[in-house]
Design an enzyme around this catalytic site. Structure first.
Site, PDB file in Angstrom:
ATOM      1  N   ALA A   1       0.859  -1.182   0.000  1.00  0.00           N
ATOM      2  CA  ALA A   1       0.000   0.000   0.000  1.00  0.00           C
ATOM      3  C   ALA A   1       0.894   1.231   0.000  1.00  0.00           C
ATOM      4  O   ALA A   1       2.098   1.150   0.194  1.00  0.00           O
ATOM      5  CB  ALA A   1      -0.922   0.001   1.214  1.00  0.00           C
TER       6      ALA A   1
ATOM      7  N   GLU B   1       1.027   5.499   1.284  1.00  0.00           N
ATOM      8  CA  GLU B   1       0.435   6.418   2.260  1.00  0.00           C
ATOM      9  C   GLU B   1       0.149   7.799   1.701  1.00  0.00           C
ATOM     10  O   GLU B   1       0.091   8.778   2.451  1.00  0.00           O
ATOM     11  CB  GLU B   1       1.389   6.553   3.462  1.00  0.00           C
ATOM     12  CG  GLU B   1       2.674   7.329   3.188  1.00  0.00           C
ATOM     13  CD  GLU B   1       3.848   6.461   2.766  1.00  0.00           C
ATOM     14  OE1 GLU B   1       5.000   6.916   2.865  1.00  0.00           O
ATOM     15  OE2 GLU B   1       3.606   5.317   2.339  1.00  0.00           O
TER      16      GLU B   1
ATOM     17  N   GLU C   1      -0.256   2.520   6.992  1.00  0.00           N
ATOM     18  CA  GLU C   1      -0.378   3.633   6.056  1.00  0.00           C
ATOM     19  C   GLU C   1      -1.039   4.835   6.714  1.00  0.00           C
ATOM     20  O   GLU C   1      -0.682   5.983   6.423  1.00  0.00           O
ATOM     21  CB  GLU C   1      -1.161   3.199   4.817  1.00  0.00           C
ATOM     22  CG  GLU C   1      -0.592   1.988   4.091  1.00  0.00           C
ATOM     23  CD  GLU C   1       0.888   2.100   3.759  1.00  0.00           C
ATOM     24  OE1 GLU C   1       1.406   3.231   3.604  1.00  0.00           O
ATOM     25  OE2 GLU C   1       1.557   1.050   3.653  1.00  0.00           O
TER      26      GLU C   1
END
Length: 877
Positions: free
Chosen positions: A266, A268, A302
């Site tokens: 992922a 951020e 995140e």
């Protein structure tokens, strides 16, 4: 693609840019065959730099128009190379404008703006923004962003970017627009935008100051039912960060988007996190307990970056661990608070020993803060992340939780809106604690895993017990000599009944934390008032990322496994027994001796299996053998067949001797009621799954019958997956084919389940290179999808029994895939190269085959900088 002389970037050469960017107005116009990007940069001269050169990074863009302060620029006004555009700017305040054309639909690197299924999204960390527009694409240039996106309204009804929405509307020819403004300065690597036909799930969170924050998760319509858990995880993370670090969320809106095509877990991006679908989508029917915990941790990670990475970011990419190490530590503590702290610590250390220790022990070794790189994507490593987190954990251990919180408060307040360094972070901890951490900072600059050798002596006449600690660190690439580290050793001394003795010593020992701090190459510690020779319990909770050696007997390890008050050290004592048995039997196999499983190990296993005072999760961890990555790392020269044979012999001995125990546990731990993701229930399912695996390994037909029944009647993916993995580890090939066929027929339209189906096959015993080639020909495989490449190729490469087949076909297959991926997705290709990084430690036959494979990879035409750097480093060894 690679030039003749790839450029090496050095930390020592860092200097600020000649111009800062205060604000960027960005307009992205998406069309069927191309995308036009218009940007306007508000520039400010940096008074610290004399140069007037405005350097703007930009690749894979067609220039339509360029202008400076409204005056068009011609080719004679600037210099352009493969990476950047440079021009002279005589004004202190200026405005640079550009209009360029890119083609996201052809961008398979998954950096910059690219197509993910039916939507467009971005990935700009580390240097992807330069594939979108011309910009000083470096983390120390922080600007506010206003982003306008224009696209076809039918195809892309959802248009997202960082910050808060400020305007939207319809345009001619069925198009529409949305404008977003992010008021917080950020580096370009945190820019994000998404355009697609997406379903939205809404929720809200009220901060402790009373502000209501809108929460939204966007996914493709078929995944709309899989986002509830991620939303709940996000709210838990927001509350935890307020309670633990005092950090409130700052925007009015927080968004997450799930993408099937994403190289990492992922990202951020400020206010608009973009996730790999596997890291956000979950239901009990399609996700097991480990995935639920992973999703919870990644969502938290995140989100935590909003402060440790976004509001305060890294000055340059050498400081990557400033944000990643700190945030991994934060998400690890979050998971420990949400679930079982001892189990979380065990899982983290298993990952560290399996990935980072071997990295430190080979040609890829580098400091937590590297000195140089060719391709920054290659430094998203276990050293930067996991070892970086351990370095932060040691600071927490040394200064204590209260002062650590004061230090983090000072860090966030002093550097809010700035790009800083690891030295700045450590300086805040020094300031609040009054502790000199100068020597401690060697953890950031010295590569390698320190080794701590401990010897003891007991004097019954004086009642003194002495421990002598000697630390050293082996040479690593570019660093032959190492200075001593600061090493916190959490410890206890056990009497004959297993009780902790009171510790009396004049050494640097903190009785409140039970931490002994080592700073010298040799440290002698005398404990007084000891009436009997104790058994030391050393490195409790793995208080430092070191290799600790103490000459325990098997009986002492068994004693610690049964009696130590520290849950982590109980587990670690058993791991040492497993490791000692497997390595000893492996050497016996190689020497032609009759290898025997030590009785101390077998007796300890039986004791653990029947110890109902231990939680099921701890029992699962204690009954699980070390994996091959840890076994390989523990020997000087790797004889793969012998390691495999020895590990299998231990498994078979445990399975057959205690067949009745495994059957009883499997049947007794059967679930009742609906699925719940709690620490207790997850532990129960994990212990049942392991017991079923051992039971099936014993060869009992009843175990196969139980597994088949569990698979068909499971009410959740954890039980279903446990059953299928157990069957795949056995010898009933007809049952394996039946269940695999059933799994695919039922779940072929669910991307995440198909990825699991691919992974379970690539990691199953006895699969060969030809089977993997067939799997890659299956309609379920897509070479452009990183998750599916990881599921098949990385899964196979981690399957050491098959990958290291004596024919070398496994090496050839992976090398061919690296060559194919080199031109499609260089990041994934480069990560696959690391599989060969320990080639010099293998016995001669495999050593020669892997060296030849690496040379073949290095000779690949048009080799990307990513793959070139990793292959060259691996070959140097």
């Amino acid at each position: 693609m690679r030039t003749q002389d790839p450029k090496t970037i050095y930390l020592k050469d860092y200097q600020e840019p000649a111009f800062w960017v205060e604000h960027i107005d960005l307009t992205v116009r998406i069309f069927e065959t191309h995308t036009d990007v218009e940007s306007h940069l508000t520039l400010k001269k940096n008074p610290n730099i004399a140069s007037r050169d405005l350097v703007l990074n930009g690749v894979d863009q067609d220039i339509i128009e360029l202008a400076l302060d409204g005056q068009p620029l011609t080719q004679s006004d600037y210099r352009r190379d493969e990476e950047s555009l440079t021009l002279t700017c005589d004004r202190d305040d200026a405005r640079f404008s550009s209009l360029t054309r890119i083609r996201p639909q052809d961008n398979t690197s998954l950096e910059g703006l690219y197509q993910s299924g039916s939507m467009y999204c971005t990935q700009c960390e580390a240097e992807g923004f330069r594939k979108i527009t011309f910009y000083p694409d470096r983390p120390d240039v922080m600007a506010t962003f206003t982003t306008r996106i224009e696209a076809d309204q039918t195809r892309f009804p959802v248009l997202l970017a960082n910050g808060n929405p400020v305007d939207s509307g319809e345009l001619d020819e069925g198009r529409h627009f949305a404008t977003w403004n992010d008021p917080f300065p950020k580096p370009s690597y945190l820019f994000a935008m998404v355009a697609g036909n997406l379903s939205r799930k809404d929720d809200t969170f009220t901060t402790r100051s009373g502000r209501e924050v809108a929460l939204r998760i966007f996914v493709e319509p078929q995944n709309a039912h899989k986002v509830d858990f991620a939303l709940e995880s996000l709210k838990k993370a927001m509350r935890w960060d307020e309670d633990t670090y005092g950090r409130e969320y700052d925007l009015d809106l927080f968004m997450i988007v799930a993408s099937d095509y994403f190289n990492m877990g992922a990202m951020e991006n400020k206010g608009l996190n973009i996730f790999n679908s596997a890291a956000v989508l979950a239901t009990p029917d399609t996700s097991n307990d480990l995935r639920f915990e992973r999703i919870e941790a990644i969502v938290a990670h995140e989100y935590f970056h909003n402060w440790s990475g976004n509001r305060v970011t890294c000055r340059d990419w050498f400081q990557l661990s400033l944000k990643e190490g700190f945030t991994v530590f934060r998400d690890s503590e979050f998971t420990a608070d949400m679930h079982d702290r001892a189990v979380k610590r065990i899982h983290d250390v298993v990952d560290l020993r399996a990935a980072q220790f071997p990295e430190d022990n080979g040609p890829m070794a580098h400091p937590v803060r590297p000195d140089s790189y060719i391709e920054i994507n290659n430094f998203y490593t276990a050293t930067v992340y996991e070892k970086g987190a351990e370095v932060v954990r040691m600071i927490h251990t040394l200064v204590g939780p209260e002062l650590f919180r004061k230090g983090s408060d000072l860090y966030f307040e002093r550097f809010d809106g700035q790009a800083v360094t690891t030295d700045d972070f450590v300086a805040c901890m020094e300031e609040v604690s009054g502790r000199d951490l100068t020597q401690f900072k060697r953890w950031y600059t010295q590569a390698g895993t320190p080794r701590v050798t401990v010897t003891d002596h007991f004097d019954s006449d004086t009642g003194e017990y002495r421990l002598t600690f000697r630390q050293s660190c082996p040479p690593t690439p570019g660093q032959r000599e190492k200075d001593s580290f600061v090493i916190p050793i959490k410890m206890g001394l056990l009497d004959a009944d297993g009780n902790d003795l009171p510790i009396r010593t004049d050494a640097d020992y903190n009785p409140d934390t039970q931490v002994l701090t080592l700073t010298d190459t040799e440290t002698r510690v005398v404990f007084s008032g000891v009436n009997e020779k104790p058994i030391p319990s050393l490195l409790r909770d793995f208080s430092a990322p070191v290799r600790l050696q103490f000459d325990y007997s098997d009986e002492q390890l068994a004693f610690l496994a049964k009696n130590d008050a520290n849950g982590f050290n109980r587990w670690d004592a058993v791991q040492q027994l497993y490791l000692r048995a497997i390595l000893g039997m492996s050497e016996d196999e190689r020497m032609g001796k009759n290898a025997q499983v030590p009785s101390a190990l077998l007796d300890t296993v039986a004791s653990i299996a029947g110890d109902t005072e231990l939680t099921p999760a701890i029992r699962t961890a204690m009954l699980s053998l070390p994996g091959y990555a840890i076994l390989k790392d523990a020997v000087d020269e790797i004889y793969m067949e012998n390691l495999v044979a020895a590990r299998k012999a231990v498994i078979n001995a445990i399975a057959t001797r205690y067949r009745d125990i495994w059957r009883s546990l499997t049947e007794g731990l059967a679930g009742r009621g609906d699925y719940e993701f709690t620490a207790a229930e997850a532990g129960r399912r994990s212990l049942q799954g392991l017991a079923l695996w051992y039971w099936l390994k014993s060869g009992d037909q009843a175990a196969f019958d139980f597994a088949a029944d569990l698979y068909h009647h499971a009410g959740n993916q954890t039980d279903r997956g446990n059953a299928l993995r157990a069957v795949l580890a056995g010898e009933d090939h007809a049952l394996q084919d039946e269940l695999l066929e059933h799994f695919y027929e039922r779940w072929q339209d669910d991307t995440q389940m198909v990825e699991q189906w691919l992974s379970m096959q690539s990691s199953a015993p006895n699969i060969g290179a030809a089977d993997i080639e067939n799997l890659m020909e299956h309609q379920a495989f897509d070479i452009k999808n990183p998750n599916k490449v990881r599921s098949v190729i990385a899964g196979f490469a981690m399957n050491v029994e098959s990958f290291h087949d004596e024919t070398g076909q496994g090496y050839e297959l992976v090398a061919d895939m690296i060559g194919r991926l080199n031109g499609i997705n260089p990041q994934i290709a480069a990560r696959l190269v690391t599989i060969f990084s320990d080639w010099k430690r293998f016995e001669p036959k495999r050593r020669a085959m892997m060296e030849s494979t690496l040379k073949t990879i290095l000779a690949t035409p048009n080799l990307s900088p990513d793959v070139f750097e990793m292959t060259e480093r691996a070959l140097k060894g």
